[in-house]
Design an enzyme around this catalytic site. Sequence first.
Site, short mmCIF file in Angstrom:
data_model
loop_
_atom_site.label_atom_id
_atom_site.label_comp_id
_atom_site.label_asym_id
_atom_site.label_seq_id
_atom_site.Cartn_x
_atom_site.Cartn_y
_atom_site.Cartn_z
N SER A 67 -19.77 -12.89 -59.94
CA SER A 67 -18.79 -11.79 -59.98
C SER A 67 -17.38 -12.33 -59.95
O SER A 67 -17.14 -13.47 -59.52
CB SER A 67 -19.01 -10.90 -58.76
OG SER A 67 -17.92 -10.02 -58.59
N TYR A 89 -20.33 -9.38 -49.39
CA TYR A 89 -20.83 -9.47 -50.78
C TYR A 89 -20.08 -10.59 -51.49
O TYR A 89 -20.69 -11.43 -52.17
CB TYR A 89 -20.61 -8.13 -51.48
CG TYR A 89 -20.80 -8.16 -52.98
CD1 TYR A 89 -22.07 -8.22 -53.53
CD2 TYR A 89 -19.70 -8.12 -53.84
CE1 TYR A 89 -22.25 -8.24 -54.92
CE2 TYR A 89 -19.87 -8.13 -55.22
CZ TYR A 89 -21.14 -8.20 -55.75
OH TYR A 89 -21.31 -8.22 -57.12
N1 NAP Z 1 -21.21 -3.31 -61.33
C1 NAP Z 1 -20.24 -4.17 -61.07
O1 NAP Z 1 -19.04 -3.77 -60.95
C2 NAP Z 1 -20.53 -5.65 -60.94
C3 NAP Z 1 -19.45 -6.53 -60.98
C4 NAP Z 1 -19.69 -7.89 -60.88
C5 NAP Z 1 -20.99 -8.35 -60.68
N2 NAP Z 1 -22.02 -7.46 -60.63
C6 NAP Z 1 -23.37 -8.01 -60.42
O2 NAP Z 1 -24.17 -7.66 -61.54
C7 NAP Z 1 -25.54 -7.55 -61.13
C8 NAP Z 1 -26.12 -6.24 -61.60
O3 NAP Z 1 -25.34 -5.19 -61.06
P1 NAP Z 1 -25.33 -3.72 -61.70
O4 NAP Z 1 -23.96 -3.22 -61.51
O5 NAP Z 1 -25.94 -3.73 -63.03
O6 NAP Z 1 -26.28 -2.98 -60.64
P2 NAP Z 1 -27.23 -1.66 -60.80
O7 NAP Z 1 -26.74 -0.80 -61.91
O8 NAP Z 1 -27.30 -1.11 -59.44
O9 NAP Z 1 -28.63 -2.29 -61.21
C9 NAP Z 1 -29.26 -3.17 -60.34
C10 NAP Z 1 -30.61 -3.51 -60.89
O10 NAP Z 1 -31.21 -4.49 -60.01
C11 NAP Z 1 -32.44 -3.96 -59.50
N3 NAP Z 1 -32.61 -4.52 -58.16
C12 NAP Z 1 -31.83 -4.34 -57.07
N4 NAP Z 1 -32.32 -5.04 -56.02
C13 NAP Z 1 -33.43 -5.68 -56.49
C14 NAP Z 1 -34.37 -6.55 -55.89
N5 NAP Z 1 -34.31 -6.88 -54.60
N6 NAP Z 1 -35.38 -7.04 -56.66
C15 NAP Z 1 -35.47 -6.72 -57.98
N7 NAP Z 1 -34.62 -5.89 -58.58
C16 NAP Z 1 -33.61 -5.38 -57.85
C17 NAP Z 1 -32.29 -2.45 -59.59
O11 NAP Z 1 -33.52 -1.76 -59.64
P3 NAP Z 1 -34.29 -1.30 -58.28
O12 NAP Z 1 -33.23 -0.70 -57.41
O13 NAP Z 1 -35.32 -0.35 -58.74
O14 NAP Z 1 -34.86 -2.55 -57.71
C18 NAP Z 1 -31.56 -2.33 -60.91
O15 NAP Z 1 -32.45 -2.52 -61.99
C19 NAP Z 1 -25.54 -7.72 -59.60
O16 NAP Z 1 -25.89 -9.04 -59.28
C20 NAP Z 1 -24.09 -7.45 -59.22
O17 NAP Z 1 -23.73 -8.13 -58.04
C21 NAP Z 1 -21.82 -6.12 -60.77
#
Ligand code: NAP
Length: 247
Positions: free
Chosen positions: A139, A152
Amino acid sequence: MKTSQNTLLITGGSAGIGFEIARLFASNYNQVIITGRDSDRLQQAAARIPHVTAIQSDVSQPEDVDQLVEQLWQDFPQLNIVVNNAGLAYVHSLSENTRTFDLAREEMLTNYLSTLRLNEKLLPLLKQQKEAAIVNVSSIVAFAPNHRLATYGASKAALHSYSLSLRLALAKTTAIRVFELMPPLVNTDFSQEIGGASGIPPSIVAEALLKAFEQDQYEIHVGRTADLYALSRSSPADALLAMNPMG
Ligand SMILES: NC(=O)c1ccc[n+]([C@@H]2O[C@H](COP(=O)([O-])OP(=O)(O)OC[C@H]3O[C@@H](n4cnc5c(N)ncnc54)[C@H](OP(=O)(O)O)[C@@H]3O)[C@@H](O)[C@H]2O)c1
């Protein structure tokens, strides 16, 4: 790194960034496997992407990881890319909170330690492939934290440091390339509590990954992350301020 004819595992591929990576790579002639904890959500996501394989699996649970790795050896011995995308974050105050340790432990386990575990267990399979890659999704906060996401940010800073070392270590003895995908604020479920509606669409992050594969660009500064990175090198204090605006 080639962008088609790969077999990818994407953890947390049922929503947000992981889902968009799955969709884009599947449409680009790759075999895609997605995981997630919630079976219904996973099946619904899989139904939206032709030929994707969905495997219910929680990255933080050792038994789930062992089962997943076994299934991959059996059904997908050609697996050559692992995208460590599953992650979680807690918004909390270090000054008011009384659960800092518990929340940080959960974040470290999912965002950092689980990535180490899965990579370690899949290395023997990846080493067999002619061309292979590990993608760790960290991130923008790996460079400069936001205090509302303090623990985080620390988990993503750890992931960043590990990714640098892993890249060097694997380059010495294997053909496995290590990419680190560093998104800014992205509009997903995950980010709604921190103003995610004003973030970039997750499809932009997926496109950045595909382009980085084409160019063998290992550290991927998506959107605003590029500016923040430059600022963090020239003026760490200004970078910290940019991530923590006053008022
Ligand atoms: N959104 C942002 O602004 C942002 C910015 C920088 C980095 N990121 C990073 O990008 C990645 C994805 O984020 P996102 O924003 O796409 O999140 P999201 O929309 O909440 O999606 C998260 C996905 O991960 C799954 N998940 C969560 N915990 C899990 C576990 N313990 N085992 C297996 N699957 C799991 C969720 O499904 P289930 O809940 O059904 O398991 C879902 O498919 C993360 O690592 C986050 O830190 C996000």
